[in-house]
Write a protein that holds these residues in place. Sequence first.
Motif, PDB file in Angstrom:
ATOM      1  N   UNK A 182       0.713  -1.373  -0.084  1.00  0.00           N
ATOM      2  CA  UNK A 182      -0.011   0.101  -0.067  1.00  0.00           C
ATOM      3  C   UNK A 182       0.858   1.464  -0.115  1.00  0.00           C
ATOM      4  N   UNK A 183       1.872   1.179   0.854  1.00  0.00           N
ATOM      5  CA  UNK A 183       2.859   2.348   0.638  1.00  0.00           C
ATOM      6  C   UNK A 183       3.380   2.792  -0.481  1.00  0.00           C
ATOM      7  N   UNK A 184       4.109   1.588  -1.225  1.00  0.00           N
ATOM      8  CA  UNK A 184       5.200   2.092  -2.096  1.00  0.00           C
ATOM      9  C   UNK A 184       4.376   2.534  -3.339  1.00  0.00           C
ATOM     10  N   UNK A 185       3.300   2.315  -3.738  1.00  0.00           N
ATOM     11  CA  UNK A 185       2.731   3.174  -4.894  1.00  0.00           C
ATOM     12  C   UNK A 185       2.447   4.604  -4.649  1.00  0.00           C
ATOM     13  N   UNK A 186       2.108   4.969  -3.271  1.00  0.00           N
ATOM     14  CA  UNK A 186       1.952   6.245  -2.776  1.00  0.00           C
ATOM     15  C   UNK A 186       3.180   6.867  -3.087  1.00  0.00           C
ATOM     16  N   UNK A 187       4.367   6.424  -2.484  1.00  0.00           N
ATOM     17  CA  UNK A 187       5.834   7.165  -2.446  1.00  0.00           C
ATOM     18  C   UNK A 187       6.638   7.056  -3.262  1.00  0.00           C
ATOM     19  N   UNK A 188       6.360   6.015  -4.159  1.00  0.00           N
ATOM     20  CA  UNK A 188       7.229   5.768  -5.414  1.00  0.00           C
ATOM     21  C   UNK A 188       7.487   6.967  -6.382  1.00  0.00           C
ATOM     22  N   UNK A 189       6.044   7.639  -6.580  1.00  0.00           N
ATOM     23  CA  UNK A 189       6.372   8.669  -7.550  1.00  0.00           C
ATOM     24  C   UNK A 189       6.650   9.945  -6.966  1.00  0.00           C
ATOM     25  N   UNK A 190       6.481  10.112  -5.539  1.00  0.00           N
ATOM     26  CA  UNK A 190       7.014  11.172  -4.847  1.00  0.00           C
ATOM     27  C   UNK A 190       8.596  11.199  -4.769  1.00  0.00           C
ATOM     28  N   UNK A 191       9.320   9.697  -4.498  1.00  0.00           N
ATOM     29  CA  UNK A 191      10.640   9.743  -4.598  1.00  0.00           C
ATOM     30  C   UNK A 191      11.203   9.889  -6.172  1.00  0.00           C
ATOM     31  N   UNK A 192      10.307   9.613  -6.980  1.00  0.00           N
ATOM     32  CA  UNK A 192      10.761   9.777  -8.449  1.00  0.00           C
ATOM     33  C   UNK A 192      10.963  11.247  -8.551  1.00  0.00           C
ATOM     34  N   UNK A 193       9.892  12.045  -8.500  1.00  0.00           N
ATOM     35  CA  UNK A 193       9.779  13.454  -8.369  1.00  0.00           C
ATOM     36  C   UNK A 193      10.835  14.273  -7.863  1.00  0.00           C
ATOM     37  N   UNK A 194      11.433  13.716  -6.647  1.00  0.00           N
ATOM     38  CA  UNK A 194      12.408  14.335  -5.946  1.00  0.00           C
ATOM     39  C   UNK A 194      13.697  14.259  -6.465  1.00  0.00           C
ATOM     40  N   UNK A 195      13.805  12.921  -7.229  1.00  0.00           N
ATOM     41  CA  UNK A 195      15.082  12.642  -7.769  1.00  0.00           C
ATOM     42  C   UNK A 195      15.272  13.448  -9.262  1.00  0.00           C
ATOM     43  N   UNK A 196      14.142  13.845  -9.568  1.00  0.00           N
ATOM     44  CA  UNK A 196      14.220  14.598 -10.967  1.00  0.00           C
ATOM     45  C   UNK A 196      14.338  16.001 -10.686  1.00  0.00           C
ATOM     46  N   UNK A 197      14.456  16.296  -9.262  1.00  0.00           N
ATOM     47  CA  UNK A 197      14.993  17.852  -9.153  1.00  0.00           C
ATOM     48  C   UNK A 197      16.525  17.999  -8.999  1.00  0.00           C
ATOM     49  N   UNK A 198      16.997  16.820  -8.885  1.00  0.00           N
ATOM     50  CA  UNK A 198      18.578  16.872  -8.886  1.00  0.00           C
ATOM     51  C   UNK A 198      19.244  16.178 -10.196  1.00  0.00           C
ATOM     52  N   UNK A 199      18.439  15.305 -11.187  1.00  0.00           N
ATOM     53  CA  UNK A 199      18.816  14.638 -12.131  1.00  0.00           C
ATOM     54  C   UNK A 199      17.889  14.385 -13.106  1.00  0.00           C
ATOM     55  N   UNK A 200      18.349  13.882 -14.187  1.00  0.00           N
ATOM     56  CA  UNK A 200      17.335  13.641 -15.276  1.00  0.00           C
ATOM     57  C   UNK A 200      16.615  12.221 -15.207  1.00  0.00           C
ATOM     58  N   UNK A 201      15.985  11.701 -16.056  1.00  0.00           N
ATOM     59  CA  UNK A 201      15.268  10.573 -15.958  1.00  0.00           C
ATOM     60  C   UNK A 201      16.209   9.228 -16.029  1.00  0.00           C
ATOM     61  N   UNK A 202      17.369   9.278 -16.491  1.00  0.00           N
ATOM     62  CA  UNK A 202      18.229   8.050 -16.428  1.00  0.00           C
ATOM     63  C   UNK A 202      18.483   7.974 -14.799  1.00  0.00           C
ATOM     64  N   UNK A 203      18.623   9.136 -14.199  1.00  0.00           N
ATOM     65  CA  UNK A 203      19.002   9.134 -12.608  1.00  0.00           C
ATOM     66  C   UNK A 203      18.216   8.186 -11.684  1.00  0.00           C
ATOM     67  N   UNK A 204      16.806   8.051 -12.171  1.00  0.00           N
ATOM     68  CA  UNK A 204      15.736   7.260 -11.534  1.00  0.00           C
ATOM     69  C   UNK A 204      16.178   5.612 -11.834  1.00  0.00           C
ATOM     70  N   UNK A 205      16.695   5.247 -12.905  1.00  0.00           N
ATOM     71  CA  UNK A 205      16.954   3.830 -13.239  1.00  0.00           C
ATOM     72  C   UNK A 205      18.412   3.518 -12.420  1.00  0.00           C
ATOM     73  N   UNK A 206      19.215   4.484 -12.296  1.00  0.00           N
ATOM     74  CA  UNK A 206      20.600   4.486 -11.748  1.00  0.00           C
ATOM     75  C   UNK A 206      20.166   4.255 -10.239  1.00  0.00           C
ATOM     76  N   UNK A 207      19.126   4.993  -9.564  1.00  0.00           N
ATOM     77  CA  UNK A 207      18.642   4.880  -8.202  1.00  0.00           C
ATOM     78  C   UNK A 207      18.068   3.258  -8.036  1.00  0.00           C
ATOM     79  N   UNK A 208      17.555   2.981  -8.978  1.00  0.00           N
ATOM     80  CA  UNK A 208      16.766   1.505  -8.946  1.00  0.00           C
ATOM     81  C   UNK A 208      17.854   0.431  -9.183  1.00  0.00           C
ATOM     82  N   UNK A 209      18.981   0.722  -9.641  1.00  0.00           N
ATOM     83  CA  UNK A 209      20.058  -0.033 -10.025  1.00  0.00           C
ATOM     84  C   UNK A 209      20.755  -0.326  -8.455  1.00  0.00           C
ATOM     85  N   UNK A 210      20.961   0.947  -7.928  1.00  0.00           N
ATOM     86  CA  UNK A 210      21.787   0.983  -6.759  1.00  0.00           C
ATOM     87  C   UNK A 210      20.789   0.237  -5.566  1.00  0.00           C
ATOM     88  N   UNK A 211      19.349   0.536  -5.603  1.00  0.00           N
ATOM     89  CA  UNK A 211      18.563  -0.232  -4.552  1.00  0.00           C
ATOM     90  C   UNK A 211      18.775  -1.793  -5.025  1.00  0.00           C
TER      91      UNK A 211
END
Length: 512
Positions: free
Chosen positions: A145-174
């Motif tokens: 229940x929590x992940x679908x709510x917060x996942x777009x929020x986390x993705x949006x925050x990442x976009x403040x400091x990086x472009x869309x490839x940075x989201x996939x880099x974050x998923x790779x690190x995870x």
Amino acid sequence: MSDDAAGRHTRFIVLLAALVALGPLSIDGYLPALPDLAGDLRAGAAATQLTLTACLAGLAIGQLIAGPLSDRYGRRRPLLAGLALYTTASAFCAVAPDVRTLVGLRLVQGIGGAFGIVIANAMVRDRTSGTRTARLFSALTLITGLAPVFAPVLGGQLLRVTAWPGIFVGLAVLGAVMLAASAAGLPETRSSAPGQPLPAVVGQLLGDRNFTGYVLANGLVFAAMFAYISGSPFVLQEIHGLSPQQYSAVFAVNAAGLIAAAQISGRLVARAGARVLLLAGLLGATAGGTTVLGAVLTGAPLPALLTGLFVLVSSVGLVMPNAAAQALADHGGHAGTAAALLGFSQFMIGGALAPLAGAGGATDALPMGIIVAVLPALALLTLGVLTRPMPGERTRRPAGQGPAGHRRPRRPAPGGRTGDASERRLPILNRTGLRSPCDLIRCAPVPGRPPQAPGAAPPGQRRAPCLPGRAALECGADEGVGSGGAVLPPRRCARQPRLVRGGGGNSGPTVE
């Protein structure tokens, strides 16, 4: 439970929760970046949406691969391989040169992520049984229940400091962190075993009316939730005029209802039972869906529609953990394959039916109303037609005691011998509700002695031959722990064994 054991148990649950979260994070985490992604890769909206569809397909297909592999080779090795695949695919997604390549990599990423989801569910069944399984699934539903709510929020925050490839880099690190944590801290809960051929296992599972009924009921309610997710943005924003921020608030409130219902389920399941809570969830989902349809047909004010959606989504928090616990309850020996079919049905039924919610276009709410009303009602009908209540859970009593704690006379074995103090014939409940003895086992806790594996016979005895599919005998995680801490699967006895005299000398009786 000692502090050290409690700490290990907590770490185990946290790791499982993180594995379950990989799927929602992979699906929803990059949604805020879709417009930028389409512009950079010069792709249309339809092609960009395929990157989401490919991930969903990978999550569905990967579960069918991971489940049987984990039943045959143990849980750890397939899990680590799947996490390595997920990490690699996520890293390559960040450098995809075009949308076609990205679609293919998203498919592979979904397959790798599916290993974490299905093996986490199988590990729950390996470690627990009965109401403990339902409670742990309720805890994992919190993450769902929590992940679908917060996942777009986390993705949006990442976009403040990086472009869309940075989201996939974050998923790779995870993925890399999860790989290291699983390798270091996740125990093996099932040893590798040759097992039955996969078609035979699948046929056995699908031939079980109870299993099929719980899987279908779960999948139909999950599809109703998918229809809400795909149709509600248009219904609430285009028809009722909510702003994106207002819609986000409604989505968050409904997710909070789902989470609260799942946690209430975890607290009540020991007293009410998983089937009763599942039935309550299906009735609530049917009532909520019917309210939504009524609001659409009558043109009722927005609060009536929002109330129906809240009841519908919240009820999913009762359905998912208890349907999963009931579906896996009688299939501990094939928990990986059973969990795979359960997860596959969710994505396939949801993926096939949810798009129908938009069949009337962005200004017609009737298709969504019909789907969210009909699917829970069909789930309720499926539960009633295909499944039957299982007999109550066996009450564990100290060896040699009767129903009220009175000493029960020990039946002597042939030759006037009595068994060891830790031996007992545990009564089990079969599907007809009749009690029958099943196998001499040694999983009764003995003070000052470590727990022993279920089915282990004393010297001079051997285990009765057992086959799957009839009466079930289960030992929890605190009993029946095998070598290296691995929890052995439950015993499934196909016939009633009898004691016969041993082969000579003082070898004692044997179980036949």
